[in-house]
Scaffold this motif. Structure first.
Motif, PDB file in Angstrom:
ATOM      1  N   MET A   1      -6.901  -6.847  -7.154  1.00  0.00           N
ATOM      2  CA  MET A   1      -6.169  -7.547  -6.117  1.00  0.00           C
ATOM      3  C   MET A   1      -6.633  -7.070  -4.750  1.00  0.00           C
ATOM      4  O   MET A   1      -6.743  -5.875  -4.514  1.00  0.00           O
ATOM      5  CB  MET A   1      -4.666  -7.263  -6.264  1.00  0.00           C
ATOM      6  N   THR A   2      -6.891  -8.023  -3.880  1.00  0.00           N
ATOM      7  CA  THR A   2      -7.234  -7.634  -2.515  1.00  0.00           C
ATOM      8  C   THR A   2      -5.979  -7.746  -1.654  1.00  0.00           C
ATOM      9  O   THR A   2      -5.111  -8.575  -1.918  1.00  0.00           O
ATOM     10  CB  THR A   2      -8.336  -8.537  -1.933  1.00  0.00           C
ATOM     11  N   GLY A   3      -5.889  -6.894  -0.635  1.00  0.00           N
ATOM     12  CA  GLY A   3      -4.704  -6.910   0.229  1.00  0.00           C
ATOM     13  C   GLY A   3      -3.493  -6.308  -0.450  1.00  0.00           C
ATOM     14  O   GLY A   3      -2.348  -6.679  -0.156  1.00  0.00           O
ATOM     15  N   ALA A   4      -3.723  -5.336  -1.345  1.00  0.00           N
ATOM     16  CA  ALA A   4      -2.653  -4.797  -2.193  1.00  0.00           C
ATOM     17  C   ALA A   4      -1.587  -4.029  -1.418  1.00  0.00           C
ATOM     18  O   ALA A   4      -0.462  -3.883  -1.892  1.00  0.00           O
ATOM     19  CB  ALA A   4      -3.250  -3.886  -3.264  1.00  0.00           C
ATOM     20  N   ALA A   5      -1.937  -3.517  -0.231  1.00  0.00           N
ATOM     21  CA  ALA A   5      -0.947  -2.733   0.524  1.00  0.00           C
ATOM     22  C   ALA A   5      -0.119  -3.612   1.455  1.00  0.00           C
ATOM     23  O   ALA A   5       0.784  -3.117   2.124  1.00  0.00           O
ATOM     24  CB  ALA A   5      -1.660  -1.645   1.336  1.00  0.00           C
ATOM     25  N   GLY A   6      -0.415  -4.893   1.478  1.00  0.00           N
ATOM     26  CA  GLY A   6       0.283  -5.794   2.391  1.00  0.00           C
ATOM     27  C   GLY A   6       1.637  -6.238   1.855  1.00  0.00           C
ATOM     28  O   GLY A   6       2.129  -5.738   0.836  1.00  0.00           O
ATOM     29  N   PHE A   7       2.217  -7.182   2.554  1.00  0.00           N
ATOM     30  CA  PHE A   7       3.557  -7.686   2.241  1.00  0.00           C
ATOM     31  C   PHE A   7       3.598  -8.304   0.830  1.00  0.00           C
ATOM     32  O   PHE A   7       4.281  -7.790  -0.073  1.00  0.00           O
ATOM     33  CB  PHE A   7       3.916  -8.703   3.339  1.00  0.00           C
ATOM     34  N   ILE A   8       2.845  -9.358   0.631  1.00  0.00           N
ATOM     35  CA  ILE A   8       2.876 -10.031  -0.676  1.00  0.00           C
ATOM     36  C   ILE A   8       2.161  -9.162  -1.719  1.00  0.00           C
ATOM     37  O   ILE A   8       2.628  -9.005  -2.852  1.00  0.00           O
ATOM     38  CB  ILE A   8       2.223 -11.430  -0.587  1.00  0.00           C
ATOM     39  N   GLY A   9       1.033  -8.547  -1.316  1.00  0.00           N
ATOM     40  CA  GLY A   9       0.229  -7.775  -2.259  1.00  0.00           C
ATOM     41  C   GLY A   9       0.969  -6.600  -2.871  1.00  0.00           C
ATOM     42  O   GLY A   9       0.841  -6.321  -4.064  1.00  0.00           O
ATOM     43  N   SER A  10       1.775  -5.912  -2.062  1.00  0.00           N
ATOM     44  CA  SER A  10       2.474  -4.741  -2.612  1.00  0.00           C
ATOM     45  C   SER A  10       3.563  -5.183  -3.588  1.00  0.00           C
ATOM     46  O   SER A  10       3.795  -4.534  -4.612  1.00  0.00           O
ATOM     47  CB  SER A  10       3.058  -3.879  -1.494  1.00  0.00           C
ATOM     48  N   HIS A  11       4.225  -6.306  -3.286  1.00  0.00           N
ATOM     49  CA  HIS A  11       5.226  -6.814  -4.242  1.00  0.00           C
ATOM     50  C   HIS A  11       4.545  -7.276  -5.532  1.00  0.00           C
ATOM     51  O   HIS A  11       5.061  -7.057  -6.631  1.00  0.00           O
ATOM     52  CB  HIS A  11       5.997  -7.992  -3.624  1.00  0.00           C
ATOM     53  N   LEU A  12       3.383  -7.917  -5.385  1.00  0.00           N
ATOM     54  CA  LEU A  12       2.669  -8.369  -6.584  1.00  0.00           C
ATOM     55  C   LEU A  12       2.202  -7.161  -7.403  1.00  0.00           C
ATOM     56  O   LEU A  12       2.298  -7.163  -8.637  1.00  0.00           O
ATOM     57  CB  LEU A  12       1.479  -9.253  -6.178  1.00  0.00           C
ATOM     58  N   THR A  13       1.734  -6.125  -6.720  1.00  0.00           N
ATOM     59  CA  THR A  13       1.317  -4.901  -7.413  1.00  0.00           C
ATOM     60  C   THR A  13       2.473  -4.357  -8.253  1.00  0.00           C
ATOM     61  O   THR A  13       2.320  -4.083  -9.455  1.00  0.00           O
ATOM     62  CB  THR A  13       0.870  -3.830  -6.385  1.00  0.00           C
ATOM     63  N   ASP A  14       3.646  -4.231  -7.630  1.00  0.00           N
ATOM     64  CA  ASP A  14       4.813  -3.701  -8.364  1.00  0.00           C
ATOM     65  C   ASP A  14       5.137  -4.574  -9.574  1.00  0.00           C
ATOM     66  O   ASP A  14       5.438  -4.069 -10.660  1.00  0.00           O
ATOM     67  CB  ASP A  14       6.036  -3.633  -7.436  1.00  0.00           C
ATOM     68  N   ALA A  15       5.073  -5.893  -9.384  1.00  0.00           N
ATOM     69  CA  ALA A  15       5.444  -6.805 -10.476  1.00  0.00           C
ATOM     70  C   ALA A  15       4.429  -6.733 -11.619  1.00  0.00           C
ATOM     71  O   ALA A  15       4.802  -6.753 -12.796  1.00  0.00           O
ATOM     72  CB  ALA A  15       5.541  -8.236  -9.943  1.00  0.00           C
ATOM     73  N   LEU A  16       3.144  -6.619 -11.283  1.00  0.00           N
ATOM     74  CA  LEU A  16       2.115  -6.530 -12.330  1.00  0.00           C
ATOM     75  C   LEU A  16       2.244  -5.213 -13.103  1.00  0.00           C
ATOM     76  O   LEU A  16       2.134  -5.184 -14.330  1.00  0.00           O
ATOM     77  CB  LEU A  16       0.719  -6.637 -11.702  1.00  0.00           C
ATOM     78  N   LEU A  17       2.507  -4.119 -12.376  1.00  0.00           N
ATOM     79  CA  LEU A  17       2.666  -2.819 -13.040  1.00  0.00           C
ATOM     80  C   LEU A  17       3.895  -2.842 -13.937  1.00  0.00           C
ATOM     81  O   LEU A  17       3.881  -2.334 -15.064  1.00  0.00           O
ATOM     82  CB  LEU A  17       2.762  -1.697 -12.002  1.00  0.00           C
ATOM     83  N   GLU A  18       4.946  -3.461 -13.429  1.00  0.00           N
ATOM     84  CA  GLU A  18       6.209  -3.559 -14.170  1.00  0.00           C
ATOM     85  C   GLU A  18       6.010  -4.242 -15.523  1.00  0.00           C
ATOM     86  O   GLU A  18       6.593  -3.865 -16.520  1.00  0.00           O
ATOM     87  CB  GLU A  18       7.210  -4.344 -13.301  1.00  0.00           C
ATOM     88  N   ARG A  19       5.128  -5.236 -15.549  1.00  0.00           N
ATOM     89  CA  ARG A  19       4.937  -5.938 -16.822  1.00  0.00           C
ATOM     90  C   ARG A  19       3.807  -5.328 -17.654  1.00  0.00           C
ATOM     91  O   ARG A  19       3.409  -5.883 -18.678  1.00  0.00           O
ATOM     92  CB  ARG A  19       4.745  -7.435 -16.612  1.00  0.00           C
ATOM     93  N   GLY A  20       3.244  -4.212 -17.183  1.00  0.00           N
ATOM     94  CA  GLY A  20       2.286  -3.466 -18.004  1.00  0.00           C
ATOM     95  C   GLY A  20       0.833  -3.750 -17.720  1.00  0.00           C
ATOM     96  O   GLY A  20      -0.049  -3.289 -18.451  1.00  0.00           O
TER      97      GLY A  20
END
Ligand SMILES: NC(=O)c1ccc[n+]([C@@H]2O[C@H](COP(=O)([O-])OP(=O)(O)OC[C@H]3O[C@@H](n4cnc5c(N)ncnc54)[C@H](O)[C@@H]3O)[C@@H](O)[C@H]2O)c1
Length: 308
Positions: A1-20
């Protein structure tokens, strides 16, 4: 994922990690807002075994090397200033057009199975004159360089899709929620209602936007990753209901229990009078529609901002 530390990217990172899922996030900590905010965005992800952060400017990386072995690519990094002008054209071109073009070539070469690019409602330039919702088949008539660059990016994606590259574009409307970029309206209005400087209100406040909660935006990305979309698919991701900026400011005043102090300024030429989203394609192809009610989403954002 690019832009992982940003607004949408950080939420997406958390959600992807949450689902494994395992996430390799790239972010340059670009100076559009402070590094400490972006570090805070990744506070819970950073210690996760499933997460690797690469701090780098994507324009300087070997992209084939980066993408080798990835199942999917979500490209969120961009020059995100929607109100930039002619002098910013080289940056829009470099980051919002050339970079996605190079990423698509590299991802195709590396055999990445699913590629999603973050586009924007700015490609429409505004709502239709008759006030009916914008559909993905409408002509692209961006009114400012940011929207023009996203429209060019979509053209790049379309050309790549014609060559068999599995790429789809998600046209986000105005995303709000916790960790929102500090330059965006809700964040500024909440700051104004909680002791910060007055909200610079551009125009008369009648501008309507199809605000979509970041949790819903992230849900659309997760579902798109799990769906076998035809190459070249473009989907509107917004709320089917538009609300005026002044309504939003009133809602925030009510929730915060303090009037949002407003510093009235001239309307900005890059701001359309309205954005209105037809989301029937996303409903049909992804089974997606927004779930978070505006009042509820703003209550969460105000509570979060107070806790900072
Ligand atoms: N937030 C919205 O309402 C909205 C609406 C429509 C479209 N979008 C699009 O969604 C995407 C994400 O937006 P956001 O609001 O989360 O923005 P953001 O600025 O919070 O996140 C983008 C991240 O990309 C990083 N970045 C920028 N250039 C980079 C580079 N060269 N190399 C590596 N990293 C780089 C930045 O440091 C930042 O952390 C963008 O493409 C934006 O245009 C956002």
């Amino acid at each position: 994922m690019t832009g992982a530390a940003g607004f949408i990217g950080s939420h997406l990172t958390d959600a992807l990690l949450e689902r494994g899922d395992t996430v390799v996030g790239v972010d340059s900590f670009a100076p559009n807002y402070s590094r400490s905010i972006k570090e805070r965005n990744l506070a819970s992800a950073i210690d996760s075994d499933g997460f690797e952060l690469i701090e780098a400017d994507l324009t300087e990386l070997d992209l084939v090397d980066l993408l080798e072995g990835a199942d999917a690519l979500v490209h969120l990094a961009a020059f995100t200033d929607a109100r930039g002008g002619e002098s910013d054209l080289p940056e829009y071109e470099r980051l919002n057009v050339d970079l996605p073009r190079r990423l698509l070539v590299a991802a195709h070469g590396a055999g990445v199975g699913s590629i999603l690019l973050a586009s924007s409602s700015a490609v429409y330039g505004g709502a239709r004159e008759d006030g009916s919702p914008s559909t993905e088949l409408d002509p692209l008539e961006p009114i400012a360089p940011y929207g023009q660059s996203k429209a060019e990016m979509e053209q790049v994606a379309d050309d790549a899709a014609a060559g068999g590259v599995p790429v789809a574009c998600l046209r986000f409307f105005t995303v709000y929620g916790t960790r929102q970029r500090p330059d965006m309206l809700c964040a500024r209005a909440i700051e104004a209602a909680t002791g910060g400087p007055p909200l610079p209100l551009l125009g008369d406040g009648t501008q309507r936007r199809a605000w979509v909660h970041v949790g819903d935006a992230v849900a659309s990305i997760l579902t798109a990753l799990d769906t076998d979309l035809a190459p070249g698919t473009v989907l509107n991701i917004g709320s089917p209901d538009s609300h005026a900026v002044s309504e939003l400011v009133d809602l925030i005043s009510g929730i915060a229990g303090h009037e949002v102090a407003v510093d009235r300024r001239d309307a900005h030429p890059a701001d359309p009078a309205a954005t209105i989203a037809d989301i029937s394609q996303a409903e049909e192809l992804l089974g997606w529609k927004p779930k978070v009610d505006l009042q509820e989403g703003l209550e969460e954002q105000v509570a979060w901002a107070r806790g900072l």
